[in-house]
Motif scaffolding. Sequence first.
Motif, short mmCIF file in Angstrom:
data_model
loop_
_atom_site.label_atom_id
_atom_site.label_comp_id
_atom_site.label_asym_id
_atom_site.label_seq_id
_atom_site.Cartn_x
_atom_site.Cartn_y
_atom_site.Cartn_z
N ASN A 44 9.10 1.52 -0.01
CA ASN A 44 9.29 2.60 -0.68
C ASN A 44 7.71 2.93 -0.70
O ASN A 44 7.52 3.19 -1.70
N ARG A 88 4.64 4.75 -0.75
CA ARG A 88 3.96 6.15 -0.28
C ARG A 88 2.78 6.31 -1.08
O ARG A 88 2.43 6.33 -1.31
N ASN A 89 2.23 7.30 0.32
CA ASN A 89 1.07 8.06 -0.29
C ASN A 89 1.27 9.65 -1.37
O ASN A 89 2.26 10.46 -0.19
N GLN A 90 0.50 9.26 -1.59
CA GLN A 90 -0.01 10.95 -2.60
C GLN A 90 -1.21 11.64 -2.96
O GLN A 90 -2.22 10.94 -2.82
N VAL A 91 -0.73 12.63 -2.26
CA VAL A 91 -2.49 13.53 -1.99
C VAL A 91 -2.22 15.02 -3.24
O VAL A 91 -1.20 15.47 -3.19
N GLN A 92 -2.83 15.70 -4.06
CA GLN A 92 -2.69 16.77 -4.39
C GLN A 92 -3.94 17.55 -4.19
O GLN A 92 -4.93 17.27 -4.31
N GLN A 123 10.32 23.86 -1.08
CA GLN A 123 9.33 24.02 -1.03
C GLN A 123 9.01 25.27 -0.32
O GLN A 123 8.27 26.27 -0.44
#
Length: 76
Positions: free
Chosen positions: A3, A5-9, A61
């Motif tokens: 589970n 995960r990487n997240q980038v904004q 999206q």
Amino acid sequence: MSNLRNQVQLIGNVGNAPEIKNFESGKKVSSFSLATNEYYHKEGEKIQQTDWHNVVAWGKQAQLIEKYVDKGKEVA
């Protein structure tokens, strides 16, 4: 660990008109380049560094991008 995960904004300007692909299954995919800018001072001079990112969006999206996003628009 499955589970994780990487997240980038990213907040920047769209570099080219988004490319939209429609599949026979009805799914959509959108791809475009995004320019982000970083500013810093070096020896009293303001320097701008631009990084380019390739962005790919699927489904809802991709539909929103197709409808609202054009070259030069600022997006997050």
